[in-house]
Design an enzyme around this catalytic site. Structure first.
Site, PDB file in Angstrom:
ATOM      1  N   GLY A 259      28.082  17.779  78.115  1.00  0.00           N
ATOM      2  CA  GLY A 259      28.882  18.377  77.030  1.00  0.00           C
ATOM      3  C   GLY A 259      29.650  19.600  77.489  1.00  0.00           C
ATOM      4  O   GLY A 259      29.682  20.619  76.795  1.00  0.00           O
TER       5      GLY A 259
ATOM      6  N   ASN B  14      23.242  20.148  77.190  1.00  0.00           N
ATOM      7  CA  ASN B  14      24.058  20.997  76.307  1.00  0.00           C
ATOM      8  C   ASN B  14      24.853  20.189  75.292  1.00  0.00           C
ATOM      9  O   ASN B  14      25.306  20.743  74.285  1.00  0.00           O
ATOM     10  CB  ASN B  14      25.004  21.852  77.171  1.00  0.00           C
ATOM     11  CG  ASN B  14      25.991  22.626  76.342  1.00  0.00           C
ATOM     12  OD1 ASN B  14      25.646  23.636  75.743  1.00  0.00           O
ATOM     13  ND2 ASN B  14      27.226  22.137  76.270  1.00  0.00           N
TER      14      ASN B  14
ATOM     15  N   TYR C 223      21.592  17.997  61.739  1.00  0.00           N
ATOM     16  CA  TYR C 223      21.771  18.871  62.912  1.00  0.00           C
ATOM     17  C   TYR C 223      20.579  19.807  63.051  1.00  0.00           C
ATOM     18  O   TYR C 223      19.989  19.942  64.125  1.00  0.00           O
ATOM     19  CB  TYR C 223      23.074  19.652  62.736  1.00  0.00           C
ATOM     20  CG  TYR C 223      23.414  20.608  63.854  1.00  0.00           C
ATOM     21  CD1 TYR C 223      23.987  20.156  65.040  1.00  0.00           C
ATOM     22  CD2 TYR C 223      23.191  21.986  63.714  1.00  0.00           C
ATOM     23  CE1 TYR C 223      24.320  21.048  66.060  1.00  0.00           C
ATOM     24  CE2 TYR C 223      23.524  22.880  64.726  1.00  0.00           C
ATOM     25  CZ  TYR C 223      24.090  22.404  65.887  1.00  0.00           C
ATOM     26  OH  TYR C 223      24.423  23.290  66.892  1.00  0.00           O
TER      27      TYR C 223
ATOM     28  N   ALA D  33      17.448  17.930  64.011  1.00  0.00           N
ATOM     29  CA  ALA D  33      17.514  17.518  65.420  1.00  0.00           C
ATOM     30  C   ALA D  33      17.264  18.704  66.345  1.00  0.00           C
ATOM     31  O   ALA D  33      16.570  18.576  67.364  1.00  0.00           O
ATOM     32  CB  ALA D  33      18.871  16.889  65.719  1.00  0.00           C
TER      33      ALA D  33
HETATM   34  P1  NAD Z   1      31.621  21.851  72.001  1.00  0.00           P
HETATM   35  O1  NAD Z   1      32.141  20.883  71.029  1.00  0.00           O
HETATM   36  O2  NAD Z   1      32.570  22.554  72.899  1.00  0.00           O
HETATM   37  O3  NAD Z   1      30.523  21.179  72.934  1.00  0.00           O
HETATM   38  C1  NAD Z   1      29.760  20.064  72.587  1.00  0.00           C
HETATM   39  C2  NAD Z   1      30.050  19.007  73.620  1.00  0.00           C
HETATM   40  O4  NAD Z   1      29.123  17.925  73.479  1.00  0.00           O
HETATM   41  C3  NAD Z   1      31.458  18.423  73.452  1.00  0.00           C
HETATM   42  O5  NAD Z   1      32.171  18.577  74.656  1.00  0.00           O
HETATM   43  C4  NAD Z   1      31.191  16.968  73.118  1.00  0.00           C
HETATM   44  O6  NAD Z   1      32.172  16.082  73.622  1.00  0.00           O
HETATM   45  C5  NAD Z   1      29.835  16.747  73.761  1.00  0.00           C
HETATM   46  N1  NAD Z   1      29.156  15.583  73.206  1.00  0.00           N
HETATM   47  C6  NAD Z   1      28.972  15.287  71.905  1.00  0.00           C
HETATM   48  N2  NAD Z   1      28.372  14.086  71.781  1.00  0.00           N
HETATM   49  C7  NAD Z   1      28.144  13.639  73.044  1.00  0.00           C
HETATM   50  C8  NAD Z   1      27.568  12.461  73.582  1.00  0.00           C
HETATM   51  N3  NAD Z   1      27.055  11.507  72.793  1.00  0.00           N
HETATM   52  N4  NAD Z   1      27.521  12.327  74.922  1.00  0.00           N
HETATM   53  C9  NAD Z   1      28.014  13.287  75.735  1.00  0.00           C
HETATM   54  N5  NAD Z   1      28.570  14.432  75.290  1.00  0.00           N
HETATM   55  C10 NAD Z   1      28.644  14.589  73.960  1.00  0.00           C
HETATM   56  O7  NAD Z   1      30.793  22.911  71.158  1.00  0.00           O
HETATM   57  P2  NAD Z   1      29.812  24.074  71.610  1.00  0.00           P
HETATM   58  O8  NAD Z   1      29.773  24.997  70.474  1.00  0.00           O
HETATM   59  O9  NAD Z   1      30.154  24.571  72.950  1.00  0.00           O
HETATM   60  O10 NAD Z   1      28.400  23.323  71.639  1.00  0.00           O
HETATM   61  C11 NAD Z   1      27.597  23.239  72.802  1.00  0.00           C
HETATM   62  C12 NAD Z   1      26.151  23.200  72.388  1.00  0.00           C
HETATM   63  O11 NAD Z   1      25.829  24.432  71.739  1.00  0.00           O
HETATM   64  C13 NAD Z   1      25.812  22.103  71.398  1.00  0.00           C
HETATM   65  O12 NAD Z   1      24.545  21.568  71.708  1.00  0.00           O
HETATM   66  C14 NAD Z   1      25.754  22.836  70.076  1.00  0.00           C
HETATM   67  O13 NAD Z   1      24.946  22.186  69.142  1.00  0.00           O
HETATM   68  C15 NAD Z   1      25.179  24.151  70.530  1.00  0.00           C
HETATM   69  N6  NAD Z   1      25.377  25.288  69.621  1.00  0.00           N
HETATM   70  C16 NAD Z   1      26.633  25.715  69.300  1.00  0.00           C
HETATM   71  C17 NAD Z   1      26.782  26.818  68.447  1.00  0.00           C
HETATM   72  C18 NAD Z   1      28.129  27.367  68.048  1.00  0.00           C
HETATM   73  O14 NAD Z   1      28.178  28.277  67.211  1.00  0.00           O
HETATM   74  N7  NAD Z   1      29.240  26.911  68.602  1.00  0.00           N
HETATM   75  C19 NAD Z   1      25.648  27.454  67.927  1.00  0.00           C
HETATM   76  C20 NAD Z   1      24.398  26.980  68.285  1.00  0.00           C
HETATM   77  C21 NAD Z   1      24.268  25.898  69.134  1.00  0.00           C
END
Ligand code: NAD
Length: 291
Positions: free
Chosen positions: A28, A120, A187, A190
């Site tokens: 990700g 991630n 979410y 999970a």
């Molecule tokens: P983001 O959308 O940039 O990153 C998530 C990535 O996961 C994306 O690039 C997406 O294509 C990839 N992804 C989704 N489904 C997938 C699959 N089936 N196979 C492979 N890749 C897949 O967003 P982000 O905010 O950088 O999120 C990264 C991580 O951080 C995630 O796990 C998210 O839940 C977590 N997170 C984000 C926040 C926030 O505020 N942005 C807060 C807490 C946790």
């Protein structure tokens, strides 16, 4: 023992390169402002070679759900190579066991070893009130955030074990894994599950010198957060700045988080410095969540 200023400087420089010779898989990590990209770049800047992985497709039934695409992922791998590290971009759906197995094999073929797995990939499709959520969007969201991490650990940990050097698994959970989150039940459930997986794997893999930890970000300014901003904005009739303001008001540190804030802690966990910490779910959220 007193150390001279010269040796202190040398120590500082050496301590910036804590992952020389290591190989990391980061899932990700395609998106521009994403946490995964920040993690991949940080691990590479500390010396690791990187298998950069992302979904690289869309789901027609969920046009609002945005995923990293191949051109962006190739861009990340190319940036890493400019740092002098090796890197390949691999298209993978972390919920598809055959694709995950192929990704793990690709790491071995390209680099000959794996030391660090950063689970991630995350996000959600659908959402809204839990009692109105479809089973399909529930299953897909649990799949992306929980089952995907299980599958990656299942196929990558044996490669780490085979190396006999120990290693690291670092899962990106969320503060939503520590508390209920209205409109995001799948979410949140999970991410709670991901913390349970983290703790269980830590107990199983300690014997192989593999630490397993989770990081729990808060409000990180990524494209994923934009989706949440849109959802809250439309339900409460607020514009983007007003929604961001409601987030910042909840942050004792007084600002929105960056991917680098998360990557700093991931790099510590990946390094020797983090070698005696396992089974933990660390809040990296400016104080929004404190347990
Ligand atoms: P983001 O959308 O940039 O990153 C998530 C990535 O996961 C994306 O690039 C997406 O294509 C990839 N992804 C989704 N489904 C997938 C699959 N089936 N196979 C492979 N890749 C897949 O967003 P982000 O905010 O950088 O999120 C990264 C991580 O951080 C995630 O796990 C998210 O839940 C977590 N997170 C984000 C926040 C926030 O505020 N942005 C807060 C807490 C946790």
């Amino acid at each position: 023992m007193l150390i001279s200023p010269e040796s202190a400087i040398r120590h500082t420089q050496e301590s910036d390169i804590r992952l020389e010779g290591k190989v990391a898989i980061v899932t990700g990590c395609a998106r521009d402002r994403g946490i995964g990209r920040a993690i991949a770049m940080r691990l590479a800047s500390e010396g690791a070679d990187i298998l950069a992985a992302d979904y690289c497709r869309s789901i027609p039934e969920y046009p609002d759900a945005k995923f990293g695409q191949m051109a962006e992922l190739e861009g990340v791998a190319s940036e890493i190579r400019k740092l002098g590290r090796r890197s390949i971009a691999v298209k993978v759906d972390v919920t598809d066991e055959a694709e995950v197995a192929t990704m793990a094999d690709a790491a071995m073929k390209e680099f000959g070893r794996v030391d660090i797995l950063c689970n991630n990939a995350g996000g959600g499709v659908g959402g809204g009130p839990a009692i109105q959520q479809t089973l399909d969007s529930w299953n897909r969201t649990v799949g992306i955030n929980l089952t995907g991490a299980f599958l990656c650990a299942k196929h990558v940990a044996p490669k780490i074990i085979a190396g006999g050097r120990g290693g690291r698994i670092i899962n990106t959970a969320s503060i939503a894994g520590k508390r209920g989150s209205p409109m995001m039940a799948a979410y949140s459930a999970a991410k709670h599950g991901l913390i349970g997986l983290t703790r269980s794997l830590a107990l199983e893999l300690g014997a192989f010198k593999i630490t397993v930890n989770a990081v729990c970000p808060g409000f990180v300014e990524t494209q994923l957060l934009e989706g949440l901003i849109n959802m809250i904005g439309s339900t409460r009739n607020l514009n983007r700045e007003q929604v961001l303001e409601t987030f910042v008001r909840q942050v004792p540190m007084g600002r929105i988080e960056t991917g680098e804030d998360v990557a700093n802690v991931v790099a510590f966990l990946a390094s020797e410095d983090g070698g005696y910490m396992t089974g933990q779910a660390l809040n990296i959220c400016g104080g929004v969540e404190v347990h």
